[in-house]
Write a protein that holds these residues in place. Structure first.
Motif, mmCIF file in Angstrom:
data_model
loop_
_atom_site.group_PDB
_atom_site.id
_atom_site.type_symbol
_atom_site.label_atom_id
_atom_site.label_comp_id
_atom_site.label_asym_id
_atom_site.label_seq_id
_atom_site.Cartn_x
_atom_site.Cartn_y
_atom_site.Cartn_z
ATOM 1 N N GLY A 165 0.814 -1.217 0.000
ATOM 2 C CA GLY A 165 0.000 0.000 0.000
ATOM 3 C C GLY A 165 0.845 1.264 0.000
ATOM 4 O O GLY A 165 0.381 2.330 -0.392
ATOM 5 N N HIS A 166 2.087 1.128 0.432
ATOM 6 C CA HIS A 166 2.943 2.318 0.508
ATOM 7 C C HIS A 166 4.022 2.323 -0.574
ATOM 8 O O HIS A 166 5.019 3.048 -0.476
ATOM 9 N N MET A 167 3.810 1.530 -1.630
ATOM 10 C CA MET A 167 4.598 1.686 -2.851
ATOM 11 C C MET A 167 4.223 3.058 -3.401
ATOM 12 O O MET A 167 3.056 3.432 -3.402
ATOM 13 N N ARG A 175 -1.821 12.873 -0.392
ATOM 14 C CA ARG A 175 -1.353 12.545 0.950
ATOM 15 C C ARG A 175 -1.988 11.234 1.407
ATOM 16 O O ARG A 175 -3.181 11.003 1.269
ATOM 17 N N CYS A 176 -1.142 10.353 1.924
ATOM 18 C CA CYS A 176 -1.574 9.022 2.362
ATOM 19 C C CYS A 176 -1.944 9.074 3.848
ATOM 20 O O CYS A 176 -1.372 9.870 4.596
ATOM 21 N N PRO A 177 -2.865 8.204 4.318
ATOM 22 C CA PRO A 177 -3.132 8.142 5.763
ATOM 23 C C PRO A 177 -1.852 7.893 6.585
ATOM 24 O O PRO A 177 -1.812 8.224 7.768
ATOM 25 N N CYS A 178 -0.790 7.363 5.977
ATOM 26 C CA CYS A 178 0.467 7.141 6.699
ATOM 27 C C CYS A 178 1.263 8.436 6.876
ATOM 28 O O CYS A 178 2.289 8.453 7.558
ATOM 29 N N GLY A 179 0.798 9.520 6.232
ATOM 30 C CA GLY A 179 1.471 10.811 6.393
ATOM 31 C C GLY A 179 2.425 11.143 5.238
ATOM 32 O O GLY A 179 2.884 12.267 5.128
ATOM 33 N N GLY A 182 1.820 10.215 -2.186
ATOM 34 C CA GLY A 182 1.889 9.456 -3.426
ATOM 35 C C GLY A 182 1.841 7.945 -3.293
ATOM 36 O O GLY A 182 2.055 7.222 -4.258
ATOM 37 N N CYS A 183 1.540 7.433 -2.074
ATOM 38 C CA CYS A 183 1.438 5.975 -1.892
ATOM 39 C C CYS A 183 0.213 5.443 -2.645
ATOM 40 O O CYS A 183 -0.770 6.157 -2.854
ATOM 41 N N MET A 184 0.276 4.160 -3.002
ATOM 42 C CA MET A 184 -0.866 3.497 -3.633
ATOM 43 C C MET A 184 -2.119 3.650 -2.762
ATOM 44 O O MET A 184 -3.217 3.928 -3.252
#
Ligand SMILES: [Zn+2]
Length: 319
Positions: A165-167, A175-179, A182-184
């Motif tokens: 998911g963080h590729m 912005r990804c929920p991980c902070g 551009g993550c998947m």
């Protein structure tokens, strides 16, 4: 008494338990909501209660099981049984000795693993991945998780492998929920898709997504709500699903270029609901990025459904 094992799938909304015999057959199961308040001790108690309920259905006490496996979110240390940073669970920002706590409560050995990895192993041993020696599991739900089996063996890396998911599918992207950016998952995760839908709706784009959510009494845009909206021809829902499939295809193809697995198994709430319907568009998106395009991997939908996580967790006992 046959050799029976227990499995617990610890999710953000529910705890699913299963009792499985030596042949992988399900002989008992139970489900409880995950506590939304309190702390790790309360979650552990709810897990133990749900496991005892499943064991009772199978006609055994938990102490008579040959062991219990747990598939957990966050960072699970298989050697120590400590679960850390499970931020979707109440009060679980730090570390908690989940394995030891459950061992005392259940009177049998307990092993802890990553939820998505164990679900991938379940599909490999008992589900849609049985005929393959190497596969990539992609679990498309609230977030996007991944699991790996290479040459018939689970690949854990140093404990954190499989975070597909963080590729990065777009440098400097959403912005990804991980902070990070551009993550998947920033394009394909259910949570990120809901945030984007809300933002566009507030900016004036028409959509029935939130009306459907209220009508069906849901607290969030579930996979079922997305499906209804698509079936009604909702334009925004269609665009966001298409955007998710593009991100999935890009990220999965990149992982395939690196690992060359025989198959990709698509699971998770959205993956199971949309898998068959979106298999072709997904394969097409992947095809744009596959380096060796004459033999793409098989794309299959996970076949163990909602119970895959709990069944997979039970496999940790013999691993
Ligand atoms: Zn991310």
């Amino acid at each position: 008494m046959a050799d029976l094992r227990g499995g617990i799938d610890l999710g953000g909304t529910k705890i699913q338990t299963a009792i499985v015999d030596a042949g992988g057959e399900l002989v008992g199961q139970a489900r409880r909501p995950t506590p939304t308040s309190g702390g790790p001790q309360d979650v552990a108690e709810a897990m133990a209660a749900a496991l005892r309920e499943a064991a009772a259905e199978a006609g055994v006490e938990s102490g008579a099981l040959s062991g219990v496996g747990v598939g957990a979110p966050g960072s699970a240390d298989e050697r120590t049984g400590v679960l850390s940073s499970a931020s979707n669970l109440p009060g679980w920002e730090g570390s908690f000795p989940l394995g030891e706590t459950l061992r005392e409560a259940l009177g049998t050995e307990v092993r802890i693993g990553n939820d998505v990895q164990v679900a991938t192993e379940a599909e490999f041993q008992l589900g849609a991945g049985r005929e393959f020696e190497s596969l990539l599991g992609v679990f498309w739900g609230t977030g996007v998780g991944g699991g790996l089996v290479l040459d018939g063996k689970p690949w854990l890396g140093r404990g954190a492998a499989g975070e597909i998911g963080h590729m990065v599918v777009k440098r400097g992207g959403a912005r990804c929920p991980c902070g990070r950016h551009g993550c998947m998952e920033a394009y394909a995760g259910r949570k990120a898709m809901e945030a984007e839908a809300r933002r566009r709706h507030e900016d004036g784009e028409k959509t029935d997504l939130f009306k459907l959510m209220e009508k069906h009494g849901k607290p969030r845009l579930t996979s079922g709500i997305w499906e209804r909206a698509l079936d009604h021809g909702d334009k925004l829902a269609g665009e966001l699903i298409e955007r998710a499939v593009e991100a999935l295809g890009t990220g999965i193809a990149s992982a395939v270029n690196l690992l060359d697995p025989e198959a990709v198994i698509l699971g998770g709430g959205l993956g199971i609901r949309f898998g068959e319907r979106l298999r072709e568009p997904l394969a097409e998106e992947m095809g744009k990025h596959l380096f060796v395009d004459e033999r793409p991997p098989a794309v299959r939908v996970a076949s163990l459904g909602d119970l895959g996580g709990a069944i997979g967790a039970s496999l940790l006992v013999s691993r």
